[in-house]
Design an enzyme around this catalytic site. Sequence first.
Site, PDB file in Angstrom:
ATOM      1  N   ARG A 179      -2.101  15.061  -4.278  1.00 13.57           N
ATOM      2  CA  ARG A 179      -1.935  14.790  -5.705  1.00 13.57           C
ATOM      3  C   ARG A 179      -3.070  13.924  -6.251  1.00 13.57           C
ATOM      4  NH1 ARG A 179       3.734  13.477  -7.985  1.00 13.57           N
ATOM      5  NH2 ARG A 179       3.339  13.694 -10.200  1.00 13.57           N
ATOM      6  N   GLU A 229       3.788   8.429  -2.436  1.00 13.88           N
ATOM      7  CA  GLU A 229       2.420   8.461  -2.960  1.00 13.88           C
ATOM      8  C   GLU A 229       2.302   7.744  -4.298  1.00 13.88           C
ATOM      9  OE1 GLU A 229       4.354  11.858  -4.999  1.00 13.88           O
ATOM     10  OE2 GLU A 229       4.441  10.944  -3.014  1.00 13.88           O
ATOM     11  N   ASP A 230       3.345   7.831  -5.153  1.00 13.38           N
ATOM     12  CA  ASP A 230       3.243   7.172  -6.445  1.00 13.38           C
ATOM     13  C   ASP A 230       3.359   5.655  -6.307  1.00 13.38           C
ATOM     14  OD1 ASP A 230       5.835   7.333  -5.649  1.00 13.38           O
ATOM     15  OD2 ASP A 230       6.629   8.105  -7.542  1.00 13.38           O
TER      16      ASP A 230
END
Length: 735
Positions: free
Chosen positions: A539, A643-644
């Site tokens: 991402r 991941e965020d």
Amino acid sequence: MQTRKKYIFLTFLASWLLIFFFGGDQLRRFTFFSGRKAEARRNWPRWTDRSLLKTFADPEELQRDGDPSLLSPRERRAAWLSVYKSSRCRMETCFDFSRCERNGFKVFTYPRDRDQPVSESYGKILASIERSRYYTPNPEEACLFILSIDTLDRDHLSAQYVRDVDEKIRGFPLWNGGRNHLIFNLYSGTWPNYTGDLGFDIGQAILAKASFDTESFRPGFDVSIPLFSKDHPQRGGERGWLYQDSVPPKKKYLLVFKGKRYLTGIGSGTRNALHHIHNGKDIISLTTCKHGKDWEKHKDTRCDKDNVDYEKFDYQELLHNSTFCIVPRGRRLGSFRFLEALQAACIPVLLSDGWELPFAEAIDWGKAAVVGSERLLLQIPSAVRCIHPERVLAFQQQTQFLWDAYFSSVDKIVHTTLEIIKDRLSPHRSRSRFLWNTLPGGLLVLPDFSTHPGDFPFYYLQHGSSPSEKFTAFIRVVSQAGSLSQPILRLIQAISGSQYCAQILVLWSCEKPPPPNGKWPQTTMPLTIIQGRRKLSDRFFPYTAIQTDAVLSLDEHTSLSTSEVDFAFVVWRSFPERIVGFPALSHFWDPEQGRWGYTSKWTNELSIVLTAAAFYHRYYHNLFTEYLPAGLRELVDGLAACEDILMNVLVAAVTKLPPIKVTQRKQHKDTVPQQVKGTAGAAGSWRFSQRQDCLNQLVDWFGYMPLVSSQLRLDPVLFKDQVSVLRKKYPRLEK
């Protein structure tokens, strides 16, 4: 005539009397030693001659002629050449650039010998390299090599001194005369002269050394590092005592020093003279002779009083309450006091002639320290009094920036050393001194992305510029259906309606191939499909297709209106270094479990804005992929919805600022927290647990909690006010 003769006679007589009284002693000596004229011409008066210095000092306190600590320039040069036999080394002559062109800047550490333990400090240096993005376990890929032999303490009187280093390194097949090797050293030489002797030939190796003197330092080749203690933290480190952009109160003291006083030997001159500037009011200079085994044997008449006064003040209190801190040389040029003063926002006043300051190749010390002269000690008080208060504040803030950016942990010291060497390999892509000396610092400004400050999100205000007026929508699709769902179609339609959208990129991370082009909705801007590798870290990969400064990160199930997108983008352009978005979380410390937690409940605080719907600068894709080590990205790929959180932690670590939450519609508020909390079933609980584990593992890796809490939410002007809808710029936000 008789009177004239009388005056001439009296003048002649008076002249002889003057010669007898003032020069007779020397005349008698000349007559008595007339047979030893050659020896008389050769011998200068000794400094211990009681007839010359009878009332000034005892002979025992004076350095004798022939003291080994007083080396002649020729002797100092010979000692230097014995250590630095490759004294003319430059990167162009003693470094093999071809090794770095093949695989980039990779660093290999020699395997450790179990029979040869290393000190705690050297273990931290090796660990910093091995857990960094520079490390490679394959020597064939390496650009730079680090010895496993502990070379930090080269004082042969020390218990940590490693013997027979020359013999050991000659047996290494990769040594190659020291070429492409980096050697770390904190202590060199020993009593009484403390020269730069390391006890072995470094050959063509680069030397990263503390207490480097300018005579032996090879500019553009060696690296001067700070002296740090064994207790210096591996990573993270304590924050400075002055918070960013804060104005400190007026300090009680102007100038302070508290430390050891050496009675004899090298380094004693400066510290012995510090009592002259002590006034007991705003200038405090305290020394003690009470150190070492035989201090009483050498103590002078001042020692007893100095020892009593020394105990009246607390060292930490002096650091907290002084504007300037004297940092004199010790036995060696550097001292621990240098880093202590930086952390305390106490402006260092350096009294160490000939010291090559740490990382001076990159750091402009003229903005953070006062460099004085040991011979002009008495002028220091008047010099610091003349510094304008505005400049004093600028100095204090710069000390905090430098401490946090380069010196607060062993990791940062080692990484700064490596980045300075890396910049030398590609001068056309190296960081400018502006980037090294301005927030967020050289370690967080990657020259592979750009060397122009205007391309980074941190310098728009300083250069009077703004980020681009368009954004790229980046939608991540992980649905296993293999077809376009209604939420995706509605999201693309809402995004394409924004006047600020330049292009739409879809990251397709599904097992099945994406639908053909004819199945995708028609938009007025380009819509591009990127095939992902089905990793969560994909991402934030720096895709070349992203051409705008702003990136709008979206999940396939995100529900946004065009008005929400437009308003959020306008807000982001005012805060381009931060994450600006909609769904928010907050972190907290759980004392019962002894770990960090997070909550999605609607509270007055937030510290995380989920990248399921958020704007940020595209540079953070480069930082995420190239700055973070591969092991950290693998951690993210192994934990769901991590991941965020890592992106929020990374941006907070860089900017020291919280994210910004913007207005969102009621239905958006209801759906996103429910997804985040995952209260509907075991899958939601598992996701929540994964996020908790992720947050704590990230804190462990960074060494501290980077997230910053905020109570700020930005709404449009007249939002929810009882006025006509026609007067509101974003009326659809209230529907």
